[in-house]
Design a protein around this motif. Sequence first.
Motif, PDB file in Angstrom:
ATOM      1  N   SER A  12      37.022  80.925  31.274  1.00  0.00           N
ATOM      2  CA  SER A  12      36.497  81.480  32.520  1.00  0.00           C
ATOM      3  C   SER A  12      35.649  82.734  32.331  1.00  0.00           C
ATOM      4  N   VAL A  13      35.704  83.363  31.173  1.00  0.00           N
ATOM      5  CA  VAL A  13      34.929  84.577  30.946  1.00  0.00           C
ATOM      6  C   VAL A  13      33.628  84.290  30.203  1.00  0.00           C
ATOM      7  N   LEU A  14      33.673  83.422  29.204  1.00  0.00           N
ATOM      8  CA  LEU A  14      32.501  83.174  28.363  1.00  0.00           C
ATOM      9  C   LEU A  14      32.624  81.805  27.710  1.00  0.00           C
ATOM     10  N   HIS A  15      31.507  81.145  27.519  1.00  0.00           N
ATOM     11  CA  HIS A  15      31.487  79.870  26.805  1.00  0.00           C
ATOM     12  C   HIS A  15      32.052  80.101  25.403  1.00  0.00           C
ATOM     13  N   PRO A  16      32.874  79.185  24.892  1.00  0.00           N
ATOM     14  CA  PRO A  16      33.496  79.399  23.576  1.00  0.00           C
ATOM     15  C   PRO A  16      32.496  79.545  22.438  1.00  0.00           C
ATOM     16  N   GLY A  17      31.294  79.013  22.603  1.00  0.00           N
ATOM     17  CA  GLY A  17      30.275  79.144  21.568  1.00  0.00           C
ATOM     18  C   GLY A  17      29.370  80.354  21.784  1.00  0.00           C
ATOM     19  N   GLY A  18      29.693  81.180  22.790  1.00  0.00           N
ATOM     20  CA  GLY A  18      28.893  82.372  23.060  1.00  0.00           C
ATOM     21  C   GLY A  18      27.609  82.095  23.830  1.00  0.00           C
ATOM     22  N   ILE A  19      27.440  80.878  24.328  1.00  0.00           N
ATOM     23  CA  ILE A  19      26.231  80.524  25.081  1.00  0.00           C
ATOM     24  C   ILE A  19      26.245  81.244  26.419  1.00  0.00           C
ATOM     25  N   THR A  20      25.121  81.832  26.786  1.00  0.00           N
ATOM     26  CA  THR A  20      24.984  82.489  28.080  1.00  0.00           C
ATOM     27  C   THR A  20      23.855  81.831  28.862  1.00  0.00           C
ATOM     28  N   ALA A  21      23.863  82.030  30.175  1.00  0.00           N
ATOM     29  CA  ALA A  21      22.778  81.493  31.004  1.00  0.00           C
ATOM     30  C   ALA A  21      21.448  82.079  30.551  1.00  0.00           C
ATOM     31  N   HIS A  22      21.416  83.381  30.281  1.00  0.00           N
ATOM     32  CA  HIS A  22      20.172  84.022  29.847  1.00  0.00           C
ATOM     33  C   HIS A  22      19.674  83.414  28.530  1.00  0.00           C
ATOM     34  N   GLY A  23      20.568  83.204  27.579  1.00  0.00           N
ATOM     35  CA  GLY A  23      20.172  82.629  26.299  1.00  0.00           C
ATOM     36  C   GLY A  23      19.658  81.210  26.436  1.00  0.00           C
ATOM     37  N   ALA A  24      20.337  80.415  27.266  1.00  0.00           N
ATOM     38  CA  ALA A  24      19.895  79.031  27.475  1.00  0.00           C
ATOM     39  C   ALA A  24      18.525  79.006  28.140  1.00  0.00           C
ATOM     40  N   VAL A  25      18.331  79.870  29.140  1.00  0.00           N
ATOM     41  CA  VAL A  25      17.043  79.926  29.841  1.00  0.00           C
ATOM     42  C   VAL A  25      15.948  80.422  28.911  1.00  0.00           C
ATOM     43  N   LYS A  65      13.713  82.855  37.228  1.00  0.00           N
ATOM     44  CA  LYS A  65      12.803  83.632  38.078  1.00  0.00           C
ATOM     45  C   LYS A  65      12.524  85.023  37.511  1.00  0.00           C
ATOM     46  N   ASN A  66      13.538  85.656  36.949  1.00  0.00           N
ATOM     47  CA  ASN A  66      13.403  87.046  36.492  1.00  0.00           C
ATOM     48  C   ASN A  66      13.120  87.194  35.000  1.00  0.00           C
ATOM     49  N   HIS A  67      12.971  86.099  34.282  1.00  0.00           N
ATOM     50  CA  HIS A  67      12.786  86.188  32.831  1.00  0.00           C
ATOM     51  C   HIS A  67      11.406  86.753  32.505  1.00  0.00           C
ATOM     52  N   PRO A  68      11.336  87.769  31.650  1.00  0.00           N
ATOM     53  CA  PRO A  68      10.047  88.405  31.342  1.00  0.00           C
ATOM     54  C   PRO A  68       9.040  87.495  30.639  1.00  0.00           C
ATOM     55  N   ASP A  69       9.502  86.426  29.996  1.00  0.00           N
ATOM     56  CA  ASP A  69       8.592  85.521  29.296  1.00  0.00           C
ATOM     57  C   ASP A  69       8.189  84.304  30.137  1.00  0.00           C
ATOM     58  N   ASN A  70       8.546  84.306  31.424  1.00  0.00           N
ATOM     59  CA  ASN A  70       8.286  83.147  32.267  1.00  0.00           C
ATOM     60  C   ASN A  70       6.983  83.294  33.050  1.00  0.00           C
ATOM     61  N   ALA A  71       5.901  83.569  32.351  1.00  0.00           N
ATOM     62  CA  ALA A  71       4.591  83.728  32.996  1.00  0.00           C
ATOM     63  C   ALA A  71       4.128  82.429  33.661  1.00  0.00           C
ATOM     64  N   ALA A  72       4.549  81.288  33.126  1.00  0.00           N
ATOM     65  CA  ALA A  72       4.143  79.998  33.688  1.00  0.00           C
ATOM     66  C   ALA A  72       4.994  79.609  34.896  1.00  0.00           C
ATOM     67  N   GLU A  73       5.955  80.461  35.242  1.00  0.00           N
ATOM     68  CA  GLU A  73       6.824  80.249  36.402  1.00  0.00           C
ATOM     69  C   GLU A  73       7.593  78.923  36.351  1.00  0.00           C
ATOM     70  N   HIS A  74       8.180  78.632  35.173  1.00  0.00           N
ATOM     71  CA  HIS A  74       9.078  77.486  35.063  1.00  0.00           C
ATOM     72  C   HIS A  74      10.275  77.757  35.962  1.00  0.00           C
ATOM     73  N   SER A  75      10.981  76.691  36.369  1.00  0.00           N
ATOM     74  CA  SER A  75      12.071  76.891  37.320  1.00  0.00           C
ATOM     75  C   SER A  75      13.142  75.820  37.193  1.00  0.00           C
ATOM     76  N   VAL A  76      14.203  76.018  37.999  1.00  0.00           N
ATOM     77  CA  VAL A  76      15.268  75.035  38.142  1.00  0.00           C
ATOM     78  C   VAL A  76      14.992  74.273  39.428  1.00  0.00           C
ATOM     79  N   LEU A 136      21.261  80.008  36.786  1.00  0.00           N
ATOM     80  CA  LEU A 136      20.111  79.580  35.984  1.00  0.00           C
ATOM     81  C   LEU A 136      18.808  79.882  36.708  1.00  0.00           C
ATOM     82  N   SER A 137      18.773  79.658  38.021  1.00  0.00           N
ATOM     83  CA  SER A 137      17.559  79.929  38.801  1.00  0.00           C
ATOM     84  C   SER A 137      17.165  81.399  38.746  1.00  0.00           C
ATOM     85  N   VAL A 138      18.147  82.285  38.877  1.00  0.00           N
ATOM     86  CA  VAL A 138      17.873  83.729  38.821  1.00  0.00           C
ATOM     87  C   VAL A 138      17.319  84.111  37.458  1.00  0.00           C
ATOM     88  N   HIS A 139      17.914  83.566  36.396  1.00  0.00           N
ATOM     89  CA  HIS A 139      17.428  83.891  35.048  1.00  0.00           C
ATOM     90  C   HIS A 139      16.012  83.356  34.827  1.00  0.00           C
TER      91      HIS A 139
END
Length: 111
Positions: free
Chosen positions: A26-39, A71-82, A66-69
């Motif tokens: 419930s706190v973190l994915h066992p492999g350390g995967i985060t929404a920010h990292g996946a995005v 929308k706010n990701h600094p490398d998302n100049a092409a405006e990819h989305s969920v 995932l949508s927030v990450h």
Amino acid sequence: ILLSDASAHGLMPKTSKVVANADSYSVLHPGGITAHGAVTTMISKGVDLFFCSFNPPATVRTEEELSVHYKNHPDNAAEHSVIPIPMVPSDAIVSDSSRMAGGYGRHIIFV
């Protein structure tokens, strides 16, 4: 395309928190995967994510996170989305807390 009937680890619906063992991680994915990292990975590959849910009440927090990450990701100049796609009619959606939490560990998740 991500097909799911359950939330990501740490993003269970609040109503599911009363269910014992609803999320073993419930706190973190066992492999350390985060929404920010996946995005970050998906944006670096030019991916728009189609999020197909078989239980929208259970997956809504994951979709929102995932949508927030995206929308706010600094490398998302092409405006990819969920793009959320509910796969079941609203009258067929499971909403009681025990089944929304995944029941007995059976989930539908394909990527």
